[in-house]
Write a protein that holds these residues in place. Sequence first.
Motif, PDB file in Angstrom:
ATOM      1  N   GLU A  71       0.857  -1.178   0.000  1.00  0.00           N
ATOM      2  CA  GLU A  71       0.000   0.000   0.000  1.00  0.00           C
ATOM      3  C   GLU A  71       0.899   1.237   0.000  1.00  0.00           C
ATOM      4  N   LEU A  76      -3.963   6.334   0.690  1.00  0.00           N
ATOM      5  CA  LEU A  76      -4.680   6.615   1.925  1.00  0.00           C
ATOM      6  C   LEU A  76      -5.379   7.969   1.872  1.00  0.00           C
ATOM      7  N   TRP A  83      -6.585   7.556   9.189  1.00  0.00           N
ATOM      8  CA  TRP A  83      -6.198   7.342   7.799  1.00  0.00           C
ATOM      9  C   TRP A  83      -6.776   6.011   7.314  1.00  0.00           C
ATOM     10  N   ASN A  84      -7.406   6.057   6.141  1.00  0.00           N
ATOM     11  CA  ASN A  84      -8.125   4.903   5.611  1.00  0.00           C
ATOM     12  C   ASN A  84      -7.620   4.525   4.222  1.00  0.00           C
ATOM     13  N   SER A  85      -7.916   3.288   3.847  1.00  0.00           N
ATOM     14  CA  SER A  85      -7.673   2.819   2.482  1.00  0.00           C
ATOM     15  C   SER A  85      -8.947   2.152   1.984  1.00  0.00           C
ATOM     16  N   SER A  93      -7.422   1.266  10.224  1.00  0.00           N
ATOM     17  CA  SER A  93      -7.328   2.724  10.199  1.00  0.00           C
ATOM     18  C   SER A  93      -6.816   3.267  11.532  1.00  0.00           C
ATOM     19  N   LYS A  97      -0.592   8.341   9.897  1.00  0.00           N
ATOM     20  CA  LYS A  97      -0.546   7.820   8.529  1.00  0.00           C
ATOM     21  C   LYS A  97       0.530   6.754   8.362  1.00  0.00           C
ATOM     22  N   THR A 100      -0.379   3.530   9.989  1.00  0.00           N
ATOM     23  CA  THR A 100      -1.409   2.847   9.205  1.00  0.00           C
ATOM     24  C   THR A 100      -0.781   2.086   8.051  1.00  0.00           C
TER      25      THR A 100
END
Length: 327
Positions: A71, A76, A83-85, A93, A97, A100
Amino acid sequence: MDFRTTIHTTDNQGIMHHSDSYMMLGSCFSDNMGNKLRAAMVDVDVNPFGTIYNPYSIATSLERLMTGESERGIDLFEAGGVWNSYHFHSRYSLPDKQATLEKMNARIAAAHQRLATCNTLIITLGTAVVYRLKSTGEVVANCHKVPQHHFTRTMASVDEMTATLGATLERLHAFNPGLRVIFTLSPIRHIADGLQVNSLSKASLRVTIDNLNRAYKDFTGYFPAYEIMLDDLRDYRFYAPDMVHPSEVAIEYMWQVFQATYFDDASTQAIARCERVTKRLNHRPMSSNREVVERFNADTRSVVRNLAKEYPYIKRIKEIQNILSVQ
């Protein structure tokens, strides 16, 4: 008189064993069965990307695990203070960052190694409804509560799903020639869009699985979790209070059928022993008396040692012994 229709499977196939390793990928049902396998001390990796429901995201995840592609920071986005994907469940999450990214990439690396060597992959399809991010056109595995106007919602066709998963199966077979793939259709109802959409979605997925099983019959199979829930149990008392997920009783029943289908008698006996030990490991003596606690812990270590002597091929026992040795 018979008041129910029992789903019959081919018992004692003996294709699963404690000495093998496994991976599960897909909907919440993967988590349900994965937890049962873990309690039985089976060496299983469950949902490395978190819960995934649609076939496109499952195929994408498997392609990612075959290549080991990491990733990236650009993948992100920040929302809700974390922080999400779109490729990962929200359990990954974090507010930081870099943390994550490290958590996600460590999971990819471990699962890449597992997929290359494991004996059986169990894929649970949940829904044929897919959400595409308007800005990129990619199908997302998780919307992370991003407003709906950022996505387009469609129902994938049987032909599209068959082609996508079929191509992934062919690459999987080349990546790990000894891999066996077992499909299941999640019995969990997706009712947010209505029961009519759920029925159409499940029917499309079931036909897709049948297409794949016929085309790749040499290394694929099907476990009828969906049929067990709808036609064998067939009663709301077997649902959780949300009337969507199977109850603990239903999950336990399907686990018993799963055992009878894929494990031989010797393995089933080992599972029963392991489950009893797992319950003991999860138990904490309700006493402030240090001697009582120490005696309980010593007895637990003795039980685990005896299990290791009787079943030396169970990989997870060594992990448990290492944990107990530092307590």
